[in-house]
Design an enzyme around this catalytic site. Structure first.
Site, mmCIF file in Angstrom:
data_model
loop_
_atom_site.group_PDB
_atom_site.id
_atom_site.type_symbol
_atom_site.label_atom_id
_atom_site.label_comp_id
_atom_site.label_asym_id
_atom_site.label_seq_id
_atom_site.Cartn_x
_atom_site.Cartn_y
_atom_site.Cartn_z
ATOM 1 N N HIS A 41 0.824 -1.215 0.000
ATOM 2 C CA HIS A 41 0.000 0.000 0.000
ATOM 3 C C HIS A 41 0.854 1.260 0.000
ATOM 4 O O HIS A 41 0.994 1.936 1.018
ATOM 5 C CB HIS A 41 -0.936 -0.004 1.212
ATOM 6 N N CYS A 96 3.182 -11.852 2.461
ATOM 7 C CA CYS A 96 4.249 -11.794 3.473
ATOM 8 C C CYS A 96 4.214 -13.082 4.311
ATOM 9 O O CYS A 96 3.140 -13.494 4.771
ATOM 10 C CB CYS A 96 4.059 -10.586 4.382
ATOM 11 N N GLU A 126 -5.912 -7.686 3.926
ATOM 12 C CA GLU A 126 -5.326 -8.753 4.765
ATOM 13 C C GLU A 126 -6.424 -9.451 5.575
ATOM 14 O O GLU A 126 -6.410 -10.682 5.730
ATOM 15 C CB GLU A 126 -4.269 -8.164 5.711
ATOM 16 N N THR A 168 -1.866 -8.105 11.132
ATOM 17 C CA THR A 168 -0.446 -7.921 11.491
ATOM 18 C C THR A 168 -0.053 -6.465 11.742
ATOM 19 O O THR A 168 1.008 -6.209 12.299
ATOM 20 C CB THR A 168 0.461 -8.450 10.361
ATOM 21 N N CYS A 198 3.140 -7.827 13.660
ATOM 22 C CA CYS A 198 4.495 -8.222 13.255
ATOM 23 C C CYS A 198 5.573 -7.324 13.867
ATOM 24 O O CYS A 198 5.280 -6.234 14.374
ATOM 25 C CB CYS A 198 4.591 -8.220 11.734
ATOM 26 N N ASN A 228 -0.382 0.295 8.593
ATOM 27 C CA ASN A 228 0.611 0.578 9.640
ATOM 28 C C ASN A 228 1.035 2.042 9.655
ATOM 29 O O ASN A 228 1.359 2.590 10.696
ATOM 30 C CB ASN A 228 1.789 -0.409 9.580
ATOM 31 N N SER A 270 5.528 0.386 4.170
ATOM 32 C CA SER A 270 5.486 0.278 2.706
ATOM 33 C C SER A 270 6.037 1.523 2.013
ATOM 34 O O SER A 270 5.931 1.643 0.796
ATOM 35 C CB SER A 270 4.045 -0.009 2.254
HETATM 36 FE FE1 SF4 Z 1 4.935 -8.503 6.680
HETATM 37 FE FE2 SF4 Z 1 4.726 -6.909 8.812
HETATM 38 FE FE3 SF4 Z 1 5.719 -5.979 6.595
HETATM 39 FE FE4 SF4 Z 1 3.103 -6.556 6.725
HETATM 40 S S1 SF4 Z 1 4.192 -4.967 7.843
HETATM 41 S S2 SF4 Z 1 4.493 -7.044 5.033
HETATM 42 S S3 SF4 Z 1 3.192 -8.373 8.045
HETATM 43 S S4 SF4 Z 1 6.623 -7.628 7.845
#
Ligand code: SF4
Length: 323
Positions: A41, A96, A126, A168, A198, A228, A270
């Site tokens: 994203h 992932c 997700e 996650t 994560c 995130n 990301s």
């Molecule tokens: Fe994987 Fe965490 Fe990155 Fe998402 S944020 S792609 S779960 S390592």
């Protein structure tokens, strides 16, 4: 004005891997490369991959039968996998591995007759992918809980056979509150051995909690649909510090910086470092005199590329060389 650079920030191992999968596939295959959903994203990353030739689609029906498709880092439901098989699509899976870990937990619960409570945000890909690990026709099911109120209300068939998992990229603090309610209501609830939120999400949230103690503004580089990145932005706001989520430096308004002494700068998992550096440059133009890289946890996690990447690309190279 001083700028404190959060550490760690930006790309996590799952995002790195997903982007590398798309880039390698584009390099090695001559046929069109489709990607189901934004592979990660971030608007700038997706635009760059699109410019290199990736074709992003939301629905597998948009892809001609027999084509190559890459699944995004967010993972997919079992139905999507079955659809891909039915359409004879050649799948390269960029899910992932930490999302796959959650899928495996959910599948185990399903197989063993447990109902599962998933803590997450409705509509996030997700969450759709994880919930979609349950067979919708079976007797036991999976529920989505988004808030403490949902956790208080939820009704389970058998409180002795209930499990929980989480998305996650959630807020550690908000999730802890929901988990506390669920554990109080269902003391036997099965929990994952290791947190589903994560390492990258946890590390980035911890850095913001430190930065808000000394900064009067927090800028997060990340796209509006990045879970995130949004959580980082919210942490600052909840602690009473001005914060903005920006895709590019052009979005910075001089009003935000007026009178600010210390700006904390981070990036969602990301968002690429190139964007962070372009924000640093913009802040220097806004009279930032000191840029300080914070000391943080060193992230050493890397993930292997999927086997099918080599299988497809090797076959394709063979067919090119035998022509
Ligand atoms: Fe994987 Fe965490 Fe990155 Fe998402 S944020 S792609 S779960 S390592």
């Amino acid at each position: 004005m001083k700028v404190l650079l959060a550490n760690p920030r930006g790309f996590c191992a799952g995002v790195d891997r997903a982007i590398e999968i798309v880039e390698r596939t584009l390099d090695m295959l001559e046929s069109p490369v489709y990607v189901r959903h934004e592979v990660v994203h971030n608007r700038c990353v997706v635009e760059e991959l699109r410019n290199k030739g990736a074709i992003f689609v939301e629905d597998l029906n948009e892809i001609p039968e027999g084509s190559v498709v890459i699944f995004s880092a967010h993972g997919v439901s079992r139905r999507v996998r079955e659809d891909a098989k039915r359409r004879r699509l050649r799948v390269i899976d960029a899910t992932c591995p930490l999302v796959t870990k959650v899928h495996l937990e959910v599948l185990k619960n399903h197989r063993e007759g447990y109902e599962t409570i998933m803590i997450g945000h409705r509509g996030h890909p997700e969450v759709d992918g994880t919930i979609g690990q349950y067979d919708t026709t079976s007797e036991n099911t999976i529920f989505l809980v988004e808030s403490p109120q949902d956790a208080e209300r939820i009704q389970i068939r058998n409180p002795l056979k209930v499990a929980m998992v989480t998305q996650t990229t959630l807020s550690i603090d908000d999730t802890a509150e929901i988990i506390e309610i669920l554990v109080a209501r269902f003391p036997n609830i099965r929990r994952p051995k290791k947190d589903d939120i994560c390492y990258a999400t946890q590390n980035r949230q911890n850095t913001i909690k430190e930065l808000v103690k000394v900064c009067d503004l927090i800028l997060i580089v990340g796209s509006k649909n990045s879970s995130n990145s949004n959580r980082l932005h919210e942490i600052a706001l909840k602690r009473g510090v001005d914060s903005y989520l920006i895709d590019t430096p052009e979005e910075i308004s001089s009003h935000w910086l007026k009178g600010k002494q210390c700006v904390g700068l981070s990036a969602g998992a990301s968002a690429p470092e190139t964007l962070v550096q372009s924000v640093v440059l913009a802040l220097k133009n806004y009279q930032a005199t000191e840029i300080v890289e914070q000391v943080g946890v060193e992230e050493k996690i890397t993930f292997r590329l999927p086997k099918e990447l080599w299988d497809f690309t090797a076959k394709s190279t063979q067919s090119v060389s035998t022509k």
